[in-house]
Design a protein around this motif. Structure first.
Motif, mmCIF file in Angstrom:
data_model
loop_
_atom_site.group_PDB
_atom_site.id
_atom_site.type_symbol
_atom_site.label_atom_id
_atom_site.label_comp_id
_atom_site.label_asym_id
_atom_site.label_seq_id
_atom_site.Cartn_x
_atom_site.Cartn_y
_atom_site.Cartn_z
ATOM 1 N N LEU A 227 0.828 -1.216 -0.022
ATOM 2 C CA LEU A 227 0.146 0.049 -0.016
ATOM 3 C C LEU A 227 0.877 1.227 0.016
ATOM 4 O O LEU A 227 0.653 2.112 -0.466
ATOM 5 C CB LEU A 227 -0.900 0.150 1.129
ATOM 6 C CG LEU A 227 -2.047 -1.108 1.246
ATOM 7 C CD1 LEU A 227 -2.671 -1.141 2.627
ATOM 8 C CD2 LEU A 227 -3.057 -0.679 -0.019
ATOM 9 N N THR A 228 1.942 1.255 0.647
ATOM 10 C CA THR A 228 2.907 2.314 0.764
ATOM 11 C C THR A 228 3.354 2.590 -0.499
ATOM 12 O O THR A 228 3.619 3.833 -1.097
ATOM 13 C CB THR A 228 3.869 2.106 1.744
ATOM 14 O OG1 THR A 228 3.503 1.815 3.015
ATOM 15 C CG2 THR A 228 4.911 3.389 2.130
ATOM 16 N N VAL A 230 2.153 1.803 -3.564
ATOM 17 C CA VAL A 230 0.808 2.525 -4.257
ATOM 18 C C VAL A 230 0.878 4.091 -4.040
ATOM 19 O O VAL A 230 0.678 4.667 -4.997
ATOM 20 C CB VAL A 230 -0.260 1.599 -4.242
ATOM 21 C CG1 VAL A 230 -1.491 2.503 -4.686
ATOM 22 C CG2 VAL A 230 -0.183 0.206 -4.593
ATOM 23 N N VAL A 231 0.983 4.130 -2.756
ATOM 24 C CA VAL A 231 0.896 5.857 -2.255
ATOM 25 C C VAL A 231 1.758 6.455 -2.974
ATOM 26 O O VAL A 231 1.855 7.573 -3.502
ATOM 27 C CB VAL A 231 0.626 5.826 -0.897
ATOM 28 C CG1 VAL A 231 0.835 7.539 -0.420
ATOM 29 C CG2 VAL A 231 -0.757 5.407 -0.356
ATOM 30 N N GLY A 235 0.718 9.084 -5.388
ATOM 31 C CA GLY A 235 0.928 10.198 -4.808
ATOM 32 C C GLY A 235 1.618 11.345 -5.763
ATOM 33 O O GLY A 235 1.151 12.626 -5.836
ATOM 34 N N TRP A 238 0.052 12.391 -8.811
ATOM 35 C CA TRP A 238 -0.816 13.387 -8.793
ATOM 36 C C TRP A 238 -0.249 14.701 -8.491
ATOM 37 O O TRP A 238 -0.749 15.819 -8.938
ATOM 38 C CB TRP A 238 -1.783 12.886 -7.566
ATOM 39 C CG TRP A 238 -2.923 13.823 -7.106
ATOM 40 C CD1 TRP A 238 -3.796 14.244 -7.716
ATOM 41 C CD2 TRP A 238 -2.805 14.414 -5.896
ATOM 42 N NE1 TRP A 238 -4.644 15.020 -6.800
ATOM 43 C CE2 TRP A 238 -3.876 15.422 -5.805
ATOM 44 C CE3 TRP A 238 -1.645 14.921 -4.866
ATOM 45 C CZ2 TRP A 238 -4.158 16.259 -4.690
ATOM 46 C CZ3 TRP A 238 -2.079 15.491 -3.678
ATOM 47 C CH2 TRP A 238 -3.165 16.328 -3.952
#
Length: 653
Positions: A227-228, A230-231, A235, A238
């Protein structure tokens, strides 16, 4: 209903995706049988399910969104494979090569356009559109072929990065062209803003991400690490997009900076499966853009534009490559790889159409040209590479972070066994890389110069990242029996010719590992018992020859019992080397200055050069481009007759 993404019910959206993946699976499977690249299959899938084909997809917007995610993941993983130091070495090519290619292509296309009767500013817009190649296509294609670190791959990467960074400026230029004026102040402002934003992303990724990742790794949770990751990817993309850069540039910068950390390999392994599927959707979405009427009504014009585009862009890239002193073979391969019109060209074409810089008919033709040239690239690159293979040897670029990329050994686990294996390989001058899950060990050993990476080697994606398909051997030194089985199975599947040596605790685990593809299994339980037998015999005064004979007998009985029901007879090294001798020859003046590739000893004499001794220094496993010098001693492997022939060829006694 999907809010803000589509007006179709979820069932209809799922129907679109089912059609895409079903048709894609069939087409890619058929192409795979004919050894054609999967990228071509994705593009054909887009044509089949889109307006040109059966019109099976109703909502292209949802697929476009997933495709953009695929591009972000692709650029992130590409960034992970390029170090900051490597990018620094490429700076002149990124800036000079990219600007040269963009400028020359724009001028050439604009000149052709004006000769065809197009007004100057629209002609310049067409030139800017045509200058963009496909980052997603080229980097994926060269990455799959293992050519990103070759000279033509490095130039292609540099030019593509330059194009991606230039998109911000090019998009700003289009409104100026529509107004009939170019403002230098606006261009400089755009360049400055892009540089500041890029620097900010690099600072965040360099100092914030590693600190966060170290805390995450300490938790020892694969889910949290995933998950980290992916962020970190999305992130950064973005932030870049919100600040005016493209999603792709932001993702690349994040990967670039994280590539300097010890977590890069594991992060690549985590996102790679998602990248491959979603990046495939990008190529499907490109195929969906083509209009059937354009193909039918303008067939001859389209053929002319495609051929002209490929020849013109290819010639410009070839000239750019020669400016940077690439050899002719590498220059041709770079030209073939970058000759197409890419996805950012489609973005610029859309903007130009909105601004009325180009007509609707020109816009449709540009889309068709881009799609057709992108479809031809996966076919042209391997054909060109094969045709030029005999022209000149290809010398790989320096390996990233000292990690070997071919003919190396992958050592999994850096406990006592892994440490001893690595020590022996170092003494033999054999290239290797170690994979270890203990972060503290990785940090400590990496500081000492040990070629070690952090990651879970049971993941196929990590093995691929370590070039297992071109490795010579893999040594599994981990204690987890289940993980060892997964590792052996995945490694054997990825490279059936890989020599796999596994360590295990119990004799009962030998047969399953051999069945999964291990070539040799060393059970600690049995080897411990052997040592106990030896010590007992020594205690009672048995001679060393009797002890070794007894150990050899026990080994033969034990392994014969384990392997008696295996259908394939395992070949021993003693049998292979029975008629092979090791000799040496001194290099004379006749071979002075020649490379091993030029001498071609294997074809000419039947021998293999395994080492070169020069002034007391041993150069083991010399590369084909190794240049011999008068007085060198070449260590050779072969039979008596071939060794004699090699000595005559080398011109020494």
């Amino acid at each position: 209903m999907l809010v803000g993404a589509s007006t179709l019910p979820i069932a209809e959206l799922l129907t679109d995706f089912v059609w895409v993946f079903t048709v894609g699976t069939v087409i890619i499977a058929l192409l795979h049988k004919r050894k054609l690249p999967s990228l071509l299959g994705f593009l054909i899938t887009g044509l089949v399910v889109g307006p040109v084909g059966f019109g099976l997809v109703q909502d292209r917007e949802a697929i476009d969104v997933m495709a953009q995610i695929g591009i972000v993941l692709l650029m992130f993983t590409i960034g992970l494979e390029v170090s900051l130091a490597e990018l620094g070495r490429m700076a002149s090519r990124v800036i000079g090569g990219g600007l040269l290619q963009i400028g020359l292509t724009t001028v050439a296309v604009a000149a052709v356009g004006m000769l065809a009767g197009i007004a100057p500013f629209p002609a310049v817009a067409l030139g800017l559109i045509a200058s963009a190649s496909s980052t997603a296509l080229v980097l994926r294609l060269l990455g799959d072929r293992g050519e990103l670190r070759l000279p033509h791959g490095q130039l292609a990467l540099a030019i593509l990065l330059s194009q991606d960074f230039a998109v911000v400026v090019l998009i700003l230029l289009l409104p100026m062209l529509a107004l009939g004026e170019l403002a230098a102040t606006g261009i400089l402002l755009a360049v400055g803003s892009a540089s500041v934003i890029g620097a900010g992303i690099v600072i965040i990724a360099r100092f914030v991400f590693p600190w966060v990742l170290r805390r995450v790794v300490d938790l020892r949770s694969r889910e949290v690490f995933l998950l980290t990751s992916v962020v970190a990817v999305f992130g950064t993309a973005w932030i870049a997009e919100a600040a005016g850069l493209s999603l792709a540039v932001g993702a690349f910068l994040a990967g670039l900076v994280i590539s300097e950390s010890e977590f890069s390999h594991q992060m690549s392994a985590e996102v790679l499966p998602f990248r491959d599927v979603l990046n495939g959707l990008f190529f499907v979405s490109v195929g969906l853009l083509v209009d059937r009427a354009v193909l039918l009504d303008n067939a001859l014009l389209l053929v002319g534009l495609v051929v002209g585009s490929l020849l013109l862009k290819g010639a410009i890239v070839f000239g750019t490559a020669k400016v940077f002193r690439l050899d002719t073979r590498a220059a041709i391969l770079a030209a073939v790889a970058l000759a197409q019109v890419g996805e950012f060209g489609l973005v610029l074409a859309q903007e130009a159409a909105i601004l009325d810089l180009i007509t609707a008919e020109q816009h449709s033709l540009l889309i068709a040209v881009a799609v057709v040239t992108m479809m031809l690239t996966p076919l042209a690159v391997p054909l060109a590479s094969g045709a030029l293979r005999e022209q000149a040897p290809v010398v790989p670029m320096p390996e990233h972070d000292g990690e070997p990329t071919e003919d190396h050994v992958i050592v999994v686990g850096y406990g006592i066994n892994g440490h001893n294996v690595a020590r022996a390989l170092t003494q033999l001058n054999v290239r290797f890389v170690i994979v270890e899950m203990n972060h503290a060990t990785v940090v400590k050993e990496k500081a000492l110069g040990v070629p070690i990476v952090f990651g879970d080697a049971t993941r196929p994606a990590l093995l691929e990242h370590l070039h297992v398909h071109r490795a010579r051997a893999l040594v599994a030194c981990i204690a987890d029996a289940a993980a060892t089985r997964d590792l052996v199975a995945n490694a054997h599947q990825l490279n059936p010719n890989l020599l796999i040596i596994a360590r295990t605790r119990y004799v009962a685990e030998i047969a399953p590992l051999l069945a999964l593809g291990a070539d040799s299994v060393v059970p600690e339980e049995f080897e411990t018992s052997m040592e106990l037998v030896a010590r007992v015999m020594r205690a009672y005064g048995a001679p060393e020859s009797a002890i070794q004979r007894e150990k050899r007998t026990l080994r033969e009985r034990q392994y014969h019992a384990l392997l008696s029901d295996r259908p394939i007879e395992r070949v021993r090294f003693e049998d292979i080397l029975h008629n092979v001798d090791i000799g040496q020859a001194t290099v004379g003046s006749g071979a002075d200055g020649m490379t091993l590739a030029q001498l071609d000893l294997r074809r000419a004499t039947g021998t293999t050069a395994v080492a070169v001794l020069r002034e007391g220094v041993s150069h083991a496993n010399p590369e084909p481009n190794f240049e011999l010098a008068d007085g060198d001693t070449v260590v050779l492997l072969g039979d008596a007759a071939s060794l004699a022939a090699a000595k005559m060829t080398l011109g020494g006694a």
